[in-house]
Design an enzyme around this catalytic site. Structure first.
Site, PDB file in Angstrom:
ATOM      1  N   LYS A  65      48.669  36.268  35.914  1.00 52.00           N
ATOM      2  CA  LYS A  65      47.726  37.025  36.279  1.00 52.00           C
ATOM      3  C   LYS A  65      46.750  37.216  35.059  1.00 52.00           C
ATOM      4  O   LYS A  65      46.963  37.027  33.904  1.00 52.00           O
ATOM      5  CB  LYS A  65      48.184  38.441  36.304  1.00 52.00           C
ATOM      6  CG  LYS A  65      47.092  39.568  36.929  1.00 52.00           C
ATOM      7  CD  LYS A  65      47.673  40.753  36.988  1.00 52.00           C
ATOM      8  CE  LYS A  65      46.734  41.958  37.722  1.00 52.00           C
ATOM      9  NZ  LYS A  65      47.416  43.063  38.062  1.00 52.00           N
ATOM     10  N   SER A  96      46.517  45.404  42.172  1.00 50.27           N
ATOM     11  CA  SER A  96      45.412  44.576  41.807  1.00 50.27           C
ATOM     12  C   SER A  96      45.882  42.916  41.589  1.00 50.27           C
ATOM     13  O   SER A  96      44.841  42.216  41.251  1.00 50.27           O
ATOM     14  CB  SER A  96      44.908  45.181  40.455  1.00 50.27           C
ATOM     15  OG  SER A  96      46.018  44.976  39.521  1.00 50.27           O
ATOM     16  N   SER A 138      50.306  47.920  41.097  1.00 50.06           N
ATOM     17  CA  SER A 138      49.845  46.664  41.499  1.00 50.06           C
ATOM     18  C   SER A 138      50.697  45.277  41.613  1.00 50.06           C
ATOM     19  O   SER A 138      50.087  44.199  41.728  1.00 50.06           O
ATOM     20  CB  SER A 138      48.862  46.452  40.310  1.00 50.06           C
ATOM     21  OG  SER A 138      47.562  47.116  40.373  1.00 50.06           O
TER      22      SER A 138
HETATM   23  N1  GLN Z   1      45.892  50.322  42.546  1.00 53.40           N
HETATM   24  C1  GLN Z   1      46.037  51.088  41.464  1.00 53.40           C
HETATM   25  C2  GLN Z   1      44.645  51.417  40.767  1.00 53.40           C
HETATM   26  O1  GLN Z   1      43.887  51.110  41.236  1.00 53.40           O
HETATM   27  C3  GLN Z   1      47.153  50.736  40.575  1.00 53.40           C
HETATM   28  C4  GLN Z   1      46.457  49.442  39.774  1.00 53.40           C
HETATM   29  C5  GLN Z   1      47.632  48.562  38.959  1.00 53.40           C
HETATM   30  O2  GLN Z   1      48.624  48.996  39.166  1.00 53.40           O
HETATM   31  N2  GLN Z   1      47.085  47.892  37.952  1.00 53.40           N
HETATM   32  O3  GLN Z   1      44.653  52.072  39.472  1.00 53.40           O
END
Ligand code: GLN
Length: 478
Positions: free
Chosen positions: A73, A148, A172
């Site tokens: 990532k 994400s 995420s």
């Molecule tokens: N979807 C969550 C957010 O938008 C988690 C994101 C993540 O775990 N990086 O904050």
């Protein structure tokens, strides 16, 4: 079924294949699935790296991950490579060092083939907030892969690498794993070093693997976990040999079902898939109990207050002065900050910075930030209590299967709600894993989430392994 590292390794050690041929074939797949937009950068020199690993394997000196084809990532530092975080503001930024996880993976002879796409600064649940275009779900390209870490999930699901690294601040890793039909493991907070991970919300962020089998995920965790003097929040807790603990019979485990997870937003097919799993476990002699996590409903607002507060402070460093995008349209220092940030950040990141700055501001600090910190503690205590009576808690990973691209971008709160089952683990710092358990009527993958006690990844991996085997060939590539 997409190739696992474990099966490749067996062929490699028998001399039937080489790392070079494996990397070549994966690079070919990456090219042919360019439509997914899963990768942001591809490293051509990974072929030479593969040759070096082949030479070591020949001498009998290959590492634990010899020839593992890896996607990373793009929020994790790889020396000499761009580190964009899915953002324009870091579009040309090149990392000058390796993250600790990268260092550990390379020492065991993994081969990194490139960087995967992501929501900007890991803020999002669909990978539509990448400055470099959305990622598509390999099972249905009109749908999101989750986020994400959507690029990593899609890459593993589509067979573009054996394993990919993601990060999990509020879900995420687990939510995109569920949407794409792969394994996604979020370790305990502090289990894996964050050195070289660009910070979003420092008290939540953790790095973990996506894989096509529990074994591969366990193997990667074994390598990346453990104390790191370069990260003061990394825990000094011994790392068990996770792969050797997978095959234990789970019948001595007590599994909890949180009664609060039957929320109105939960789709019937997802609920049925979880119930089917519970039946399978029951018939295998696992004791299933109802537990209560009474404050679960507050986890989304608590998370979005605390995570945005931390983000607003972490993202202060992108000011156009030291590194990253610098606006050409600035005569004074103030303008430099304002224009560089205005041009460099996308809309979701700006929304988070504003929210976070607001909840930390003098008049609202007590009412929002402090209060959310107290609720975080209460949610942690809920889990502590539940884990006094059970070893694992099962929930759906996400309330629905993957939604359509564009379906939720105009309604941020709807987007935030897709984290309903995942964020509480980040608030409590506990480990969680998403395991694919089937597909809905539209053939989209469904995942269940297993949550465990802090530093007991081996327990959820063990149960995950049992579920994976009870499902058999759980995931066919389309
Ligand atoms: N979807 C969550 C957010 O938008 C988690 C994101 C993540 O775990 N990086 O904050």
């Amino acid at each position: 079924m997409t190739g696992t590292y474990k099966s490749f390794r067996q062929s490699l050690l028998r001399g039937e294949v080489t790392c070079r041929s494996e990397v070549e074939s994966y690079l070919g797949s990456v090219k042919s699935r360019g439509d997914l937009n899963a990768f942001l950068q591809i490293y051509d020199e990974s072929l030479e790296a593969a040759d070096r690993v082949d030479a070591r394997v020949k001498e009998g000196k290959g590492g634990k991950l010899a020839g593992m084809v890896l996607g990373v990532k793009d929020v994790i530092a790889v020396k000499g490579k761009r580190l964009t975080c899915g953002s324009r503001i870091l579009g040309d930024f090149v990392s000058v060092y390796d993250a600790t996880v990268i260092d550990r993976l390379l020492k065991e002879d993994a081969v990194i083939i490139g960087k995967t796409n992501m929501d900007e600064f890991a803020m999002g649940s669909s990978t539509e907030y990448s400055a470099y275009g959305p990622v598509k779900n390999p099972s249905d390209t009109s749908r999101v892969p989750g986020g994400s870490s959507g690029g990593s999930a899609a890459a593993v699901a589509a067979g573009l690498c054996h394993v990919a690294l993601g990060t999990d601040t509020g879900g995420s890793i687990r939510q995109p794993a569920s949407f794409c039909g792969v394994i996604g493991l979020k370790p305990t907070y502090g289990r894996v070093s964050r050195y070289g991970l660009v910070a979003f919300a420092s008290s939540f962020d953790v790095i973990g693997p996506f894989a096509n089998s529990i074994y591969d995920a366990a193997l990667v965790l074994e390598v990346i976990a453990g104390h790191d003097p370069l990260d003061s929040t990394s825990a000094n807790v011994p790392v068990p040999s996770y792969t050797q603990l997978l095959e234990r019979d789970p019948d001595s485990l007590k599994v909890g079902v949180a009664k609060e997870t039957v929320s109105s937003g939960l789709s019937a097919e997802v609920r049925q898939a979880v119930e089917r799993q519970l039946d399978i476990l029951r018939s295998a002699g696992v004791e299933i109990k109802e537990v209560s996590v009474p404050h679960l409903e507050y986890s989304i607002p608590t998370y979005y207050v605390l995570a945005t507060a931390e983000a607003s402070s972490n993202l202060e460093r992108y000011d156009g002065a030291r590194y990253g995008h610098r606006s050409k349209d600035a005569d004074e220092l103030e303008d430099l900050y304002v224009h560089s940030r205005t041009e460099g950040f996308g809309p979701e990141v700006k929304r988070r910075i504003m929210l976070g700055t607001f909840v930390l501001s003098a008049g609202y600090y007590e009412a929002y930030y402090r209060k959310a910190q107290r609720v975080r503690r209460i949610i942690k205590e809920d889990f502590d209590k539940a884990f006094n009576t059970v070893d694992v808690i099962i929930t759906p990973t996400a309330p629905t299967t993957a939604f359509k691209i564009g379906e939720k971008t105009s309604d941020p709160v709807q987007m935030y709600l897709s984290d309903i089952f995942t964020v509480s683990a980040n608030l409590a710092g506990i480990p969680g894993i998403s395991v694919p358990v089937g597909r809905d009527a539209g053939s989209m993958p469904i995942g269940v989430q297993l949550l465990g006690r802090q530093f007991e990844e081996e327990t959820i991996l063990n149960l995950g392994n049992f579920i994976e085997h009870s499902i058999g060939n759980m995931r066919e590539t389309k």
